[in-house]
Design an enzyme around this catalytic site. Structure first.
Site, PDB file in Angstrom:
ATOM      1  N   HIS A 539     -47.379 -19.284   0.049  1.00  0.00           N
ATOM      2  CA  HIS A 539     -46.572 -18.308   0.799  1.00  0.00           C
ATOM      3  C   HIS A 539     -46.531 -18.683   2.287  1.00  0.00           C
ATOM      4  O   HIS A 539     -45.458 -18.778   2.880  1.00  0.00           O
ATOM      5  CB  HIS A 539     -47.185 -16.916   0.594  1.00  0.00           C
ATOM      6  CG  HIS A 539     -46.582 -15.824   1.425  1.00  0.00           C
ATOM      7  ND1 HIS A 539     -45.719 -14.892   0.911  1.00  0.00           N
ATOM      8  CD2 HIS A 539     -46.705 -15.521   2.743  1.00  0.00           C
ATOM      9  CE1 HIS A 539     -45.346 -14.066   1.875  1.00  0.00           C
ATOM     10  NE2 HIS A 539     -45.936 -14.422   3.005  1.00  0.00           N
ATOM     11  N   GLU A 540     -47.701 -18.914   2.871  1.00  0.00           N
ATOM     12  CA  GLU A 540     -47.733 -19.232   4.309  1.00  0.00           C
ATOM     13  C   GLU A 540     -47.032 -20.560   4.585  1.00  0.00           C
ATOM     14  O   GLU A 540     -46.310 -20.698   5.564  1.00  0.00           O
ATOM     15  CB  GLU A 540     -49.178 -19.254   4.830  1.00  0.00           C
ATOM     16  CG  GLU A 540     -49.939 -17.930   4.699  1.00  0.00           C
ATOM     17  CD  GLU A 540     -49.214 -16.729   5.287  1.00  0.00           C
ATOM     18  OE1 GLU A 540     -48.348 -16.904   6.159  1.00  0.00           O
ATOM     19  OE2 GLU A 540     -49.497 -15.604   4.840  1.00  0.00           O
ATOM     20  N   HIS A 543     -43.326 -20.197   4.633  1.00  0.00           N
ATOM     21  CA  HIS A 543     -42.800 -19.567   5.845  1.00  0.00           C
ATOM     22  C   HIS A 543     -42.273 -20.613   6.837  1.00  0.00           C
ATOM     23  O   HIS A 543     -41.361 -20.333   7.611  1.00  0.00           O
ATOM     24  CB  HIS A 543     -43.881 -18.726   6.531  1.00  0.00           C
ATOM     25  CG  HIS A 543     -43.877 -17.289   6.104  1.00  0.00           C
ATOM     26  ND1 HIS A 543     -42.715 -16.543   5.988  1.00  0.00           N
ATOM     27  CD2 HIS A 543     -44.898 -16.453   5.779  1.00  0.00           C
ATOM     28  CE1 HIS A 543     -43.030 -15.318   5.599  1.00  0.00           C
ATOM     29  NE2 HIS A 543     -44.335 -15.236   5.464  1.00  0.00           N
ATOM     30  N   GLU A 600     -40.042 -12.959   3.894  1.00  0.00           N
ATOM     31  CA  GLU A 600     -41.222 -12.729   3.064  1.00  0.00           C
ATOM     32  C   GLU A 600     -40.926 -13.017   1.590  1.00  0.00           C
ATOM     33  O   GLU A 600     -41.764 -13.581   0.882  1.00  0.00           O
ATOM     34  CB  GLU A 600     -41.722 -11.294   3.235  1.00  0.00           C
ATOM     35  CG  GLU A 600     -42.224 -10.976   4.644  1.00  0.00           C
ATOM     36  CD  GLU A 600     -43.334 -11.900   5.101  1.00  0.00           C
ATOM     37  OE1 GLU A 600     -44.100 -12.400   4.259  1.00  0.00           O
ATOM     38  OE2 GLU A 600     -43.422 -12.149   6.324  1.00  0.00           O
ATOM     39  N   ASP A 604     -42.739 -15.600  -0.788  1.00  0.00           N
ATOM     40  CA  ASP A 604     -43.361 -15.222  -2.063  1.00  0.00           C
ATOM     41  C   ASP A 604     -42.853 -16.109  -3.197  1.00  0.00           C
ATOM     42  O   ASP A 604     -43.635 -16.610  -4.015  1.00  0.00           O
ATOM     43  CB  ASP A 604     -43.056 -13.753  -2.408  1.00  0.00           C
ATOM     44  CG  ASP A 604     -43.925 -12.776  -1.612  1.00  0.00           C
ATOM     45  OD1 ASP A 604     -44.955 -13.209  -1.069  1.00  0.00           O
ATOM     46  OD2 ASP A 604     -43.565 -11.586  -1.548  1.00  0.00           O
TER      47      ASP A 604
HETATM   48 ZN   LIG Z   1     -45.485 -13.688   4.915  1.00  0.00          ZN
END
Ligand SMILES: [Zn+2]
Length: 703
Positions: A539-540, A543, A600, A604
């Site tokens: 997830h990070e 980003h 986000e 995800d």
């Molecule tokens: Zn996030």
């Protein structure tokens, strides 16, 4: 860019000075992000012992639900019944469960440090005395308004707007965010530079639309806010009738600020909050004499340029100040001072502040226990002093090595994924990989600890400690302006149960706090841990390549490294996610905001793909039999169950409503299903047939 709260976004309310930056966090918690809740009576010790939730939680699974129908309900269906929401929490989820366990650990460290003794180190004295003063409600009660009186006197002494700049600078330096925000950030277009910024701020309600939206719900909240402001002023000595008038006038003034504020969705676009100006140009908005008085009072070095993040706001704010009666502006500062200080003032202030920000806004019936609030206040003010002890006691050495292995597995998976994308040109792929190779991995805690020598902490000065702690952090941040960037710096303290990506630094950060069950559970196998923390790592990392992150390059500079065709194809793919999540109904008639949550949701979805690919590769290397069942589920199934269980929650409807209106994260139910439904491996893992709700006709895939 550095902030204490778990509210996501470009503009964050940090520990001290307002700060603007691109840091995106894993999760937000309304409870954790709300204004300091109030102090109830002497609840000095943990009343219960919080236990971690295991990484693979069989007790949450509801086997009566068909996983192909609603996977979240299958994986988390029994969570709510097993985890009723305690009165002192707005919600229970995995983050909150671990946060409680962690707060208990911090409290153990702090109670010991607070007990005193001559052999305390300098840091132990500071964390111990900060905690002790915060817990000493008898002393706080006995002092009454005395600790805040000098500040109230300064506000009373204001005669005209000419007196404002210095006072506003002093208030902001102590964490009282009135009128606007001022802070330090990396220059979006030259990440090697640290510059000043000004930005919208100064509101008492969560964000602009709370002032502007129509409908009974919002009208009620606005009325409750005005009543609350009046009560706070009355408690500090304003006659009730005058306080009512002041509160109405404050509401009108804040509404003017709200109208000039940018909506939350726009604020996710880095280009919309970047307007670099020379100081001469900026002085057309705030004239030099007034600005320099403010700058000196907030302890900022001289500046030659500034990011005026929302120029229309600054202009409108200056006009609103001119158009507003000075007595109203004084009442406005008085209210924000009282609200900001409430947690260290007598109980009547703390209770009233909680009544609005906790009970009315989030539906939480009871104040959170004082030991929890004080433990986390120390983490906020002295996070790396407390964190140093915390890490030595609670962060097992081998978890760092295992985390690094997973991070490398997932970065390798992303590299293979980029190579295989059928929609991206070789030119953009090369730049994407360059960015991927530039990502720095930070795990656990910083290499060098922050020095708190100059922060004075007294065992009998709760409010003074709070203000000095905030000013200390404010000064540290602002001193960075004009200095080279320290790439070893962390934006979260080690005990924090969260994670973030920072596009200006191009780094992914996993504090020790989140490397515990359920997110990372050394007792579980890789299938479970890649589903939990592996998806968090993915997830990070993703980003860096979502709709915001893709605008920054390997060095952290905002620069367009995409071919126009690839950028267009990227947007077509993200439009699919905007539509998918925008169709989810969160609570009552409130739908998820597909645009606000796009970054986000992209993270995800991509994170889950990467974690799965990485897991399959790791399992192959370790010759794992993927069909072998553990607790009745094979490895593929346990991977997806673990992922969904990251998002098990039991929330009050008020919390979900506030989240959907302000937070760039989707509600947990949709974080699970919204990403899983798009996974190529999911249908096979649970033998779902075409046409089942969890097997869509057109699945969205960005990365
Ligand atoms: Zn996030």
């Amino acid at each position: 860019m550095k902030n204490r709260t778990l509210l996501d976004g470009w503009m964050m309310k940090p520990l001290a000075a307002a700060s603007l930056g691109a840091m995106v966090v894993l999760a937000s918690g309304t409870a954790l992000a709300q204004k300091p809740a109030s102090a109830s009576a002497a609840n000095n010790k943990p009343a219960e012992v919080y236990k971690p939730i295991p990484g693979f939680d069989l007790s949450s699974i509801d086997t009566s639900v068909d996983p192909c129908n609603d996977f979240y309900k299958f994986a988390c269906g029994k969570f709510a019944a097993n985890h009723p929401i305690p009165g002192d929490q707005p919600e229970v989820d995995q983050f909150y469960a671990l946060y409680n366990v962690n707060t208990q650990s911090l409290n153990g460290i702090l109670a010991k440090a607070a007990a005193g003794g001559a052999d305390r180190t300098a840091n132990e004295q500071k964390i111990g005395d900060y905690y002790k003063s915060c817990m000493d409600t008898d002393a706080i009660e006995a002092k009454g308004l005395a600790p805040i009186k000098p500040w109230l006197d300064e506000i009373d002494a204001v005669h005209s707007t000419r007196d404002l700049p210095t006072l506003v600078g002093k208030l902001q330096r102590n964490g009282i965010d009135v009128f606007f925000g001022y802070g330090e950030q990396q220059d979006f277009k030259d990440a090697s530079k640290q510059i000043a910024f000004v930005d919208q701020a100064g509101l008492g309600l969560p964000e602009r639309d709370y002032y502007l939206r129509t409908g009974a719900k919002d009208e009620t909240i606005r009325k409750q806010y005005v009543d609350h402001v009046a009560k706070m002023l009355t408690l500090a000595g304003t006659p009730a009738e005058q306080a009512q008038k002041d509160a109405a006038a404050i509401m009108a003034f804040e509404t003017t600020l709200a109208k000039a504020s940018m909506p939350v969705t726009d604020r996710r676009d880095p280009e919309k909050v970047y307007h670099l100006q020379t100081i001469a140009t900026f002085h057309q908005s705030i004239p030099a004499p007034a600005f320099n008085q403010f700058r000196k009072a907030i302890s900022s070095p001289e500046i030659s340029e500034i990011n005026n993040a929302n120029p229309e706001f600054i202009t409108a704010m200056m006009k609103a100040i001119d158009d507003t009666n000075i007595e109203t502006l004084k009442a406005y500062m008085r209210y924000h001072l009282l609200s900001g200080a409430a947690s260290r003032l007598p109980k009547r202030f703390d209770d009233e502040n909680f009544d609005f920000y906790g009970r009315k806004l989030t539906g939480q019936p009871e104040q959170s226990a004082r030991w929890k609030r004080c433990s986390n206040a120390v983490n906020g003010a002295l996070g790396e002093a407390l964190g140093q002890v915390y890490v030595s006691q609670y962060f097992a050495g081998d978890s760092k090595a295992k985390m690094l292995e997973m991070v490398h597995d997932i970065e390798n998976a992303m590299e293979r994924d980029i190579d295989q994308l059928d929609w991206m040109s070789a030119t953009t792929k090369a730049r994407a990989k360059e960015k991927l190779h530039g990502v720095a991995n930070k795990i656990g805690y910083p290499d060098k600890w922050r020095d708190y020598t100059k922060l004075e902490v007294k065992a009998d000065d709760a409010l003074g400690n709070k203000f000095r702690g905030t000013a200390f952090e404010n000064d540290r941040q602002l001193a960075k302006i004009g200095q080279p960037v320290d790439h070893s710096e962390w934006g979260m303290t080690p005990p924090t149960v969260n994670a973030y990506y920072d596009p200006s630094m191009n780094d992914i950060n996993f504090p020790a706090g989140i490397l515990q069950p359920a997110f990372y559970d050394p007792k579980q196998d890789d299938a479970v841990n890649y589903g939990h923390i592996g998806a968090v790592i993915g997830h990070e990392l993703t980003h860096g390549f979502d709709d915001e992150g893709r605008k920054f390059d390997a060095k952290g500079n905002m620069s367009d490294w995409w071919t126009p065709e690839d950028a267009k194809k990227f947007e077509q793919r993200t439009d699919c996610l905007v539509n998918e999540y925008g169709s989810f109904t969160a609570v009552d008639d409130v739908k998820v905001n597909g645009k606000l949550t796009l970054g986000e949701n992209t993270a995800d979805n991509g994170g889950l793909v990467l974690a799965y690919l990485a897991y399959l590769e790791r399992a192959k290397m370790n010759k794992v039999d993927l069909s072998a069942k553990v607790s009745g589920y094979d490895a593929h199934q346990r991977f997806y169950i673990a992922y969904a269980q990251n998002w098990c929650e039991n929330s009050r409807p008020e919390v979900i409503r506030q989240q959907v209106l302000t937070d760039p994260h989707s509600p947990d139910h949709f974080r699970a299903n919204g990403a899983i439904v798009n996974q190529p491996g999911f249908a096979a893992a649970f033998s779902c047939k075409k046409g089942a709700p969890m097997v869509p006709v057109n699945s969205c895939r960005v990365w």
